[in-house]
Design a protein around this motif. Sequence first.
Motif, PDB file in Angstrom:
ATOM      1  N   ARG A 184       5.925   8.708 -22.720  1.00  0.00           N
ATOM      2  CA  ARG A 184       5.734  10.055 -23.277  1.00  0.00           C
ATOM      3  C   ARG A 184       5.521   9.893 -24.789  1.00  0.00           C
ATOM      4  O   ARG A 184       6.269   9.157 -25.436  1.00  0.00           O
ATOM      5  CB  ARG A 184       7.000  10.858 -22.981  1.00  0.00           C
ATOM      6  CG  ARG A 184       6.981  12.253 -23.528  1.00  0.00           C
ATOM      7  CD  ARG A 184       8.311  12.972 -23.238  1.00  0.00           C
ATOM      8  NE  ARG A 184       8.366  14.180 -24.020  1.00  0.00           N
ATOM      9  CZ  ARG A 184       9.485  14.711 -24.493  1.00  0.00           C
ATOM     10  NH1 ARG A 184      10.666  14.154 -24.239  1.00  0.00           N
ATOM     11  NH2 ARG A 184       9.440  15.813 -25.214  1.00  0.00           N
ATOM     12  N   LEU A 185       4.519  10.569 -25.313  1.00  0.00           N
ATOM     13  CA  LEU A 185       4.268  10.531 -26.764  1.00  0.00           C
ATOM     14  C   LEU A 185       4.744  11.843 -27.380  1.00  0.00           C
ATOM     15  O   LEU A 185       4.298  12.914 -26.961  1.00  0.00           O
ATOM     16  CB  LEU A 185       2.755  10.349 -27.017  1.00  0.00           C
ATOM     17  CG  LEU A 185       2.287  10.477 -28.467  1.00  0.00           C
ATOM     18  CD1 LEU A 185       2.912   9.401 -29.362  1.00  0.00           C
ATOM     19  CD2 LEU A 185       0.750  10.390 -28.538  1.00  0.00           C
ATOM     20  N   ILE A 186       5.669  11.746 -28.346  1.00  0.00           N
ATOM     21  CA  ILE A 186       6.084  12.958 -29.064  1.00  0.00           C
ATOM     22  C   ILE A 186       5.630  12.840 -30.516  1.00  0.00           C
ATOM     23  O   ILE A 186       5.620  11.746 -31.096  1.00  0.00           O
ATOM     24  CB  ILE A 186       7.604  13.227 -28.962  1.00  0.00           C
ATOM     25  CG1 ILE A 186       8.432  12.034 -29.465  1.00  0.00           C
ATOM     26  CG2 ILE A 186       8.004  13.604 -27.546  1.00  0.00           C
ATOM     27  CD1 ILE A 186       9.943  12.342 -29.568  1.00  0.00           C
ATOM     28  N   GLY A 195       5.288  12.037 -38.021  1.00  0.00           N
ATOM     29  CA  GLY A 195       5.657  10.821 -37.314  1.00  0.00           C
ATOM     30  C   GLY A 195       5.421  10.964 -35.831  1.00  0.00           C
ATOM     31  O   GLY A 195       5.110  12.054 -35.322  1.00  0.00           O
ATOM     32  N   TYR A 196       5.525   9.837 -35.129  1.00  0.00           N
ATOM     33  CA  TYR A 196       5.369   9.858 -33.678  1.00  0.00           C
ATOM     34  C   TYR A 196       6.322   8.857 -33.051  1.00  0.00           C
ATOM     35  O   TYR A 196       6.810   7.926 -33.717  1.00  0.00           O
ATOM     36  CB  TYR A 196       3.914   9.555 -33.272  1.00  0.00           C
ATOM     37  CG  TYR A 196       3.514   8.095 -33.404  1.00  0.00           C
ATOM     38  CD1 TYR A 196       3.766   7.181 -32.379  1.00  0.00           C
ATOM     39  CD2 TYR A 196       2.887   7.614 -34.551  1.00  0.00           C
ATOM     40  CE1 TYR A 196       3.406   5.844 -32.493  1.00  0.00           C
ATOM     41  CE2 TYR A 196       2.521   6.281 -34.674  1.00  0.00           C
ATOM     42  CZ  TYR A 196       2.787   5.397 -33.643  1.00  0.00           C
ATOM     43  OH  TYR A 196       2.448   4.076 -33.755  1.00  0.00           O
ATOM     44  N   ALA A 197       6.591   9.059 -31.768  1.00  0.00           N
ATOM     45  CA  ALA A 197       7.384   8.085 -31.012  1.00  0.00           C
ATOM     46  C   ALA A 197       6.904   8.073 -29.573  1.00  0.00           C
ATOM     47  O   ALA A 197       6.535   9.128 -29.022  1.00  0.00           O
ATOM     48  CB  ALA A 197       8.866   8.438 -31.058  1.00  0.00           C
ATOM     49  N   TYR A 198       6.871   6.878 -28.986  1.00  0.00           N
ATOM     50  CA  TYR A 198       6.658   6.727 -27.547  1.00  0.00           C
ATOM     51  C   TYR A 198       8.017   6.531 -26.900  1.00  0.00           C
ATOM     52  O   TYR A 198       8.821   5.703 -27.374  1.00  0.00           O
ATOM     53  CB  TYR A 198       5.792   5.507 -27.247  1.00  0.00           C
ATOM     54  CG  TYR A 198       4.333   5.686 -27.581  1.00  0.00           C
ATOM     55  CD1 TYR A 198       3.485   6.363 -26.704  1.00  0.00           C
ATOM     56  CD2 TYR A 198       3.805   5.183 -28.769  1.00  0.00           C
ATOM     57  CE1 TYR A 198       2.139   6.527 -26.999  1.00  0.00           C
ATOM     58  CE2 TYR A 198       2.457   5.341 -29.068  1.00  0.00           C
ATOM     59  CZ  TYR A 198       1.631   6.016 -28.183  1.00  0.00           C
ATOM     60  OH  TYR A 198       0.297   6.180 -28.477  1.00  0.00           O
ATOM     61  N   LEU A 199       8.271   7.267 -25.817  1.00  0.00           N
ATOM     62  CA  LEU A 199       9.549   7.177 -25.105  1.00  0.00           C
ATOM     63  C   LEU A 199       9.298   6.700 -23.686  1.00  0.00           C
ATOM     64  O   LEU A 199       8.335   7.131 -23.036  1.00  0.00           O
ATOM     65  CB  LEU A 199      10.233   8.552 -25.040  1.00  0.00           C
ATOM     66  CG  LEU A 199      10.337   9.349 -26.344  1.00  0.00           C
ATOM     67  CD1 LEU A 199      11.128  10.638 -26.106  1.00  0.00           C
ATOM     68  CD2 LEU A 199      11.001   8.531 -27.443  1.00  0.00           C
TER      69      LEU A 199
END
Length: 280
Positions: A184-186, A195-199
Amino acid sequence: MLAIRPMGPDDVGAAEALSAIEFGKARSSAHQRSWCTRTEHLLATDPGGCWVADDGAGLAGFAVSFRRESNWLLATFVVRGDLQGAGLGRRLLDAALAHGAGCERGMLSASADVKAFRRYRAAGFSLHPQLSFTGRVDRAALPAGLPPVREGTAADLDLLDDLDRRRRGAAHGPDHAVLASHCRLIVLDRAAGTGYAYLNDVGEVVLLCATDEGTATALLWEAAASSEPDADYEIAHVTTANEWAIDVGLAVRLAPATEGYLALRGLAPPVPYLHNGALL
Ligand SMILES: CC(C)(COP(=O)(O)OP(=O)(O)OC[C@H]1O[C@@H](n2cnc3c(N)ncnc32)[C@H](O)[C@@H]1OP(=O)(O)O)[C@@H](O)C(=O)NCCC(=O)NCCS
């Protein structure tokens, strides 16, 4: 002396099996598949960085490296147990490093193996200890009123690449598609920072990159909040330069332990940034 040859798509299955044995961790079939998908992707996008050696018993070792803009990255590096410590690793790594000749920066996530440490240091890398925080997220510690994140899409790729370049000097480029295929990309994009994060499927961060520590902290809180209640959770790949992440890990009562090294050449530990173990 065993010959070194370029890796081909037919080697990927044997490489996955060898790495699972040498890292001593049982892998789920989903993990095996994602390992193979990632390696096939690296082989397809940058075949010149991937090298293997074999003998009568099968695959003897391999190194999978790739270039992204002016960064050289090592995704995985393994020699079969019965052959370790006799110089094959040096020859495989030299072949992979030659592919990165001229790159300004190098990055890899190293195991705690002393033989690996010797190889990387001899190749001019600085080894920065990594921390991992594990346990159950204390949900009572989760803050209320986090800034709202949105789900990322393919339309965010330029934004992600721009953030990558600021933090680690090079975009992830085609690697975003591989991450997006199973994570999931937030995205948090507001005046105060971006910013971004992959979960992954249990809400753990597999890559996080931001303009500032406030944004990075908000993304990591969001990730911790998306963890399953009463399930094990990990915040991995935290260098001591990223104290904002250490503070979140402690606040949700996870336990710190050292786990290998972020090995870097030509750059300081990226901040605020939680690297991906293979795609960095
Ligand atoms: C890391 C690895 C790929 C290196 O391959 P290798 O063939 O063992 O490496 P080499 O033999 O070329 O080099 C090993 C170095 O460690 C030294 N060494 C060997 N056994 C050692 C031991 N028990 N203790 C300390 N040093 C040792 C060797 O002398 C050599 O150092 P030198 O060149 O300065 O003399 C391999 O050991 C391995 O697969 N380890 C397990 C998986 C792993 O951790 N991979 C790295 C992921 S980041």
